[in-house]
Every structure is written in structure tokens, then in C-alpha cells.
Write a protein that holds these residues in place. Sequence first.
Motif, mmCIF file in Angstrom:
data_model
loop_
_atom_site.group_PDB
_atom_site.id
_atom_site.type_symbol
_atom_site.label_atom_id
_atom_site.label_comp_id
_atom_site.label_asym_id
_atom_site.label_seq_id
_atom_site.Cartn_x
_atom_site.Cartn_y
_atom_site.Cartn_z
ATOM 1 N N PHE A 1 0.818 -1.212 0.000
ATOM 2 C CA PHE A 1 0.000 0.000 0.000
ATOM 3 C C PHE A 1 0.850 1.260 0.000
ATOM 4 O O PHE A 1 0.323 2.345 0.128
ATOM 5 N N ASN A 2 2.173 1.093 -0.106
ATOM 6 C CA ASN A 2 3.032 2.260 0.009
ATOM 7 C C ASN A 2 2.793 3.249 -1.138
ATOM 8 O O ASN A 2 2.689 4.443 -0.912
ATOM 9 N N ASN A 3 2.744 2.743 -2.348
ATOM 10 C CA ASN A 3 2.444 3.611 -3.493
ATOM 11 C C ASN A 3 1.910 2.747 -4.628
ATOM 12 O O ASN A 3 1.982 1.522 -4.570
ATOM 13 N N PRO A 4 1.332 3.370 -5.656
ATOM 14 C CA PRO A 4 0.715 2.577 -6.732
ATOM 15 C C PRO A 4 1.681 1.612 -7.400
ATOM 16 O O PRO A 4 1.274 0.532 -7.861
ATOM 17 N N PHE A 5 2.962 1.985 -7.420
ATOM 18 C CA PHE A 5 3.919 1.138 -8.126
ATOM 19 C C PHE A 5 4.195 -0.148 -7.372
ATOM 20 O O PHE A 5 4.374 -1.206 -7.976
ATOM 21 N N THR A 6 4.220 -0.072 -6.045
ATOM 22 C CA THR A 6 4.443 -1.309 -5.298
ATOM 23 C C THR A 6 3.226 -2.215 -5.398
ATOM 24 O O THR A 6 3.349 -3.433 -5.374
ATOM 25 N N LEU A 7 2.045 -1.616 -5.506
ATOM 26 C CA LEU A 7 0.834 -2.428 -5.699
ATOM 27 C C LEU A 7 0.954 -3.228 -6.989
ATOM 28 O O LEU A 7 0.726 -4.434 -7.018
ATOM 29 N N LEU A 8 1.382 -2.532 -8.050
ATOM 30 C CA LEU A 8 1.576 -3.201 -9.334
ATOM 31 C C LEU A 8 2.687 -4.245 -9.224
ATOM 32 O O LEU A 8 2.569 -5.350 -9.756
ATOM 33 N N ALA A 9 3.744 -3.882 -8.488
ATOM 34 C CA ALA A 9 4.887 -4.783 -8.367
ATOM 35 C C ALA A 9 4.467 -6.116 -7.772
ATOM 36 O O ALA A 9 4.964 -7.166 -8.187
ATOM 37 N N PHE A 10 3.541 -6.094 -6.813
ATOM 38 C CA PHE A 10 3.127 -7.364 -6.217
ATOM 39 C C PHE A 10 2.515 -8.276 -7.257
ATOM 40 O O PHE A 10 2.818 -9.470 -7.302
ATOM 41 N N PHE A 11 1.670 -7.727 -8.123
ATOM 42 C CA PHE A 11 1.011 -8.591 -9.104
ATOM 43 C C PHE A 11 2.005 -9.132 -10.124
ATOM 44 O O PHE A 11 1.924 -10.288 -10.541
ATOM 45 N N ILE A 12 2.971 -8.292 -10.513
ATOM 46 C CA ILE A 12 4.026 -8.797 -11.403
ATOM 47 C C ILE A 12 4.778 -9.916 -10.713
ATOM 48 O O ILE A 12 5.010 -10.983 -11.270
ATOM 49 N N TYR A 13 5.144 -9.658 -9.458
ATOM 50 C CA TYR A 13 5.920 -10.649 -8.718
ATOM 51 C C TYR A 13 5.157 -11.954 -8.611
ATOM 52 O O TYR A 13 5.696 -13.027 -8.875
ATOM 53 N N PHE A 14 3.891 -11.871 -8.260
ATOM 54 C CA PHE A 14 3.143 -13.104 -8.004
ATOM 55 C C PHE A 14 2.952 -13.898 -9.296
ATOM 56 O O PHE A 14 3.095 -15.123 -9.294
ATOM 57 N N THR A 15 2.666 -13.203 -10.392
ATOM 58 C CA THR A 15 2.526 -13.899 -11.679
ATOM 59 C C THR A 15 3.837 -14.598 -12.039
ATOM 60 O O THR A 15 3.850 -15.790 -12.365
ATOM 61 N N ALA A 16 4.936 -13.841 -11.946
ATOM 62 C CA ALA A 16 6.223 -14.421 -12.315
ATOM 63 C C ALA A 16 6.610 -15.528 -11.346
ATOM 64 O O ALA A 16 7.232 -16.510 -11.740
ATOM 65 N N ALA A 17 6.212 -15.392 -10.079
ATOM 66 C CA ALA A 17 6.584 -16.395 -9.083
ATOM 67 C C ALA A 17 5.900 -17.724 -9.361
ATOM 68 O O ALA A 17 6.481 -18.789 -9.165
#
Lengths: 372, 200
Positions: A209-225
Motif C-alpha cells: 500500500f506504500n504507493n501505486p507502483f508497489t501495488l503493481l509490483a506485487f502482481f508482477i511478482y506473483f505472476t512471475a513467481a
Amino acid sequence: MIELINNIIGNIHSSTPMIRWLVYVMVIVISSVIVLSFALLYEGFATYAERKVAGDIQARIGPNRVGPYGLLQFVADGVKLLLKEDIIPFYADKWLFIIAPYIVFTASFAAFVPLSYSDHVYVANMNVGVLYIIAVSSVVSMAILMGAWGSNNKWSLFGGMRAVAQIVSYEIPIILSLLAAIIIPSSLDMKDIILYQSGGLGIFRWIIFNNPFTLLAFFIYFTAAIAEVNRTPFDIPEAESELVAGYHTEYTGMRFAFFFMAEYGDMFIVSAIAATLFFGGWQIPFINGVAMPLWLRETLQVVVFLTKIFVLIYVMMWIRWTLPRLRVDQLMELCWKYLTPIAFFDLIGASVWVLLFNGKGVYDILSALFVH
Amino acid sequence: MNPYALEAAFFYLFSAMIIGSALLVVLFRNIVRSAFALFFTLFGVAGIYVLLGADFVGVTQVLIYIGGVLILIVFGVMLTHRSYSVDMFNRLGTLVMGAVSAIVTFTIIYYAVRRAPWYSVGYKPALPTTQPIGKELLTTYLLPFELVSVLLVLAMIGAAYLIRSEVTTARERSPITKTGDNDSGLTPEVSSTGVKERGK
């Protein structure tokens, strides 16, 4: 646990080096045994959970014969796998064939070490924790290739090559998206990252929830993970319809079980990184833990941390039994043409955010507006 | 009892691992086995780094060399046509030359090690190295750091260019490669150049 050990070591620090080493070795052995038993127990129940989730999604019951609700199914499976004949193909490269499962399992298990389960419960608090996990898991792909080559089977080799190509490619969006999260607390240390996320009712200062980019980063991370741990919809390395069983086609019995357990171990690790870096680790939401007795706080923290991990693992299982498998070229296209550029953009965006707002998150900025 | 004995034990353990597996890399006749033996060499080097208190460098060694370079080496070996069935044993004539170059190299390194003014730090607990490395890279060594990244980008563009051009020529020559099966788990570009081209 660690506090206790520190006390013991502190007391014997003045004693002879001989005793000090003995204690160090004992500490290493005992903590490894604890973590290994935890990992194996988790892996057992994870296979049970996977089948129950699959059954639920496919409108079946799933395992329900061994033990209450079929809970002891994994014990029966373990015994079965132990009793199976251990087959080594005649034309296999015997050395590579034999050591590959051990390296896969060791590397997968070694990633459990730097995790911070609660304020005081951890095995080793590493300064480079996140990087260590990523590095150790990259050894897995090496060992998969080793086993695939050693089997001397074309399906195995195809599966192994696919697995490695996939893991190596998806490592890039994973590292980039993790970097977008890491620059917020600016530390690679798992404990520091979690401590950074304290406050804000235990939820609002989560890095996601820190900023919009980290929100996006989680979804990228989880998909790639999900791709990194070779699970459907990204399980082309072991696509049954094309490759029999992929890189572990020739493996039987316990050697097969090592590969199998490593997959579930990797799921845990991947979810643990997500829980630590994006979801506040062991921070207890809504409850102020400071006033609690130590044992209660630690227990609650471990429970909270494991709950976050298991929710993410459940999502992975859910995705596995819902979505169809991608084709090889679609998989590579997703990684190189979509995830990697988005992750790059995301990393730049997160860096700019940190520069503009001096590292403050959305919650900090909003609360600063209202407090004055 | 020597207070450094535990460190020494680990040092010898890792050294034995490095030297033993490096010997295997050279002595294996099967090139794929050699590549896999390199795994233990690189891992041992990472162990030495960690032993010296360079945690960041050690972990990066595992990530880059085992997770990246070694995988690429094995891939290269496997994708090169029939390279794994080549007998890697050298004939007798090269044995003499090998022995001479080995002895000369060993002598040079031995004297370099003996004459180097070694700086002893004494016993210090290992401190975190990540932040100092990051700061130094972005302040004192900014120019070399950026030059290296430019070099890497150039290498990447070069590699992409080489693969691209080969694909277009292959497609112009025969339409079969375009629809060829891409089962090897690589990007279509790589498999159609690496395997298909040589298969014909």
C-alpha cells in the motif's frame, strides 16, 4: 528460540573455544532439524490441501480415507514412495542422475533459513536475506537440468530445458518487481523490511500500500513467481499431455518425492517473500502487540505470518485448478514482452516516488495531512 | 587451541571442494559432466567469499555464476550440435605442453603470493557490506559502473542482432523453419537458429 541460544552463547563466551564451537554446531544442527521438520510437515499437508482444493473446484470430495478427513493421506503417500523400487535407467548418467534430487531438495530447503517467522523466531538473520533466497533458488534450475540430462530421456531433457529457460527468464521480472519493493525500506534484511512496515494499524504501512507502483509490483511478482515454481498455468516443463512428466519422468520413489517436495517448498518460499516484502510479514493487524506477554505476541506473530503465506499458497492452488496451461511461445511472450517491460517501468516509477516524497508512502502522506 | 581453527577448517573444506571439482572439470571426458562439475567449483568460491565476510559478493557469486553463467554454458553445450559426444581427451603431444604451461603458471602465482604484502585485519566480526558497496558504486566508482552497464547493453543488443539476422535469412531460404516446432522450451528465435539450422 534464538534469544535462548544467544543467552547460552553469551554465558559461555568466556569459556574455551572448544565448547563454543560445540555449542555453535549444536545450535546449527538443532535449528536445521526444527526448520526441516517444519518444512517437511508443511509439505505433507500442502499436498493434502492441494488435493482437497482440487477436489473442491472439480466438485469432488478429495482424499478422505486415511485418518480424520483424510488428513493422514500424506503419511500413506510417504510410506508408499519409500517402499517403491528405486529405478536408475541403464543408460542414464548415473552420477548426475543420483545427485540431482539431493541438490534440488537442499537448495529448496536452504531458502527456508533467512525467513523471519516472528520478532524473535528466525534461524539466521541475514543482511542479504532476500538476495540469498533468490540466489539459492536459482541453484534449483541448475539441478533440474542436471537430473534432466542425467536421465538420458528425451522427454526429461525437453522438460529440463523448458524449466530452465522459463526459470531464467522469469527471474528478471521477479527481481525487478522485488527491487521496486526493496527500495522503500532500502534493506535486503528480512527483519528490517518487516520492522519498516510496523504501525498504521498493522495494515496500512504494508509495502504493497506504500504507493501505486508497489501495488503493481506485487502482481508482477506473483505472476512471475507462479512461473518460477513451475505451476499451472505455467507448468510447461512437466506438461503431461506433451512430455509425459517432464524433467522427472525417469525418477521413481523417494527421488521423485524430492522433486515433488521441492516444488511445494518453493511455493512456500515464494509466498513467504511476498508476505514479507508486500504484506508486512509478522506484523499483527489491528492489535497492539506491545502490551502482550512475550509468548503470546510471538505465537500470534508466527500465526499471522503463516496465515499470510497459506492464503497466498491457496491462491496458487486455486489458479492451478482453474486456468489452462499456456503454450511455450505464449509463456515466453508473456515474460519478455509484457512482464519485463512493465516491471522496468514499475521500478522506475517506484524510484521516482521515493525521490519525490522522500520515501514516504501514501498512508504517511495522508496521515500527515490530517494530524496537523 | 587456535581460535581460527574453525575458520581454517571451513577454508580447507571449501578449498578442497574448489580444487577437486576444478580437477574434475578438466579431467572428465564428457563435456556436459565437466560443465556440471563447474557447479561445485563456483559454489566453493562463493563459500570462500562468505568466509571472508563478503556476504554480498558471495551471494551474488551464486546468483550470477551458478544461476546465470553456468546455466548458459550448459545450454550452449547441449544446443551445440553433437558437442557432448566429442571425446575431450587430448593426445599425448599436448600433454607436454600442458605440463609446461601448468608449471609456469603455478610458479608465477606462487611467487606472486609469496611476495605480496598481505594486510592482516585480525579477527573482526563480519559487518554488512551491501550498503557500503552500493554507496561506493554510485559515488566513487560511478563512471566504471556506468561504463560496464553500457557495455552490457551493447552486448545484449549485439546478441539480439545476431539472432535476428540469422532468423530472417533462414526464413527467406525456406518456409519450413518458420512453422517448425518450438518445443525446446526456448524462444522461437533461438531454437530455429540453434537446432533447425544445423539439422538440415
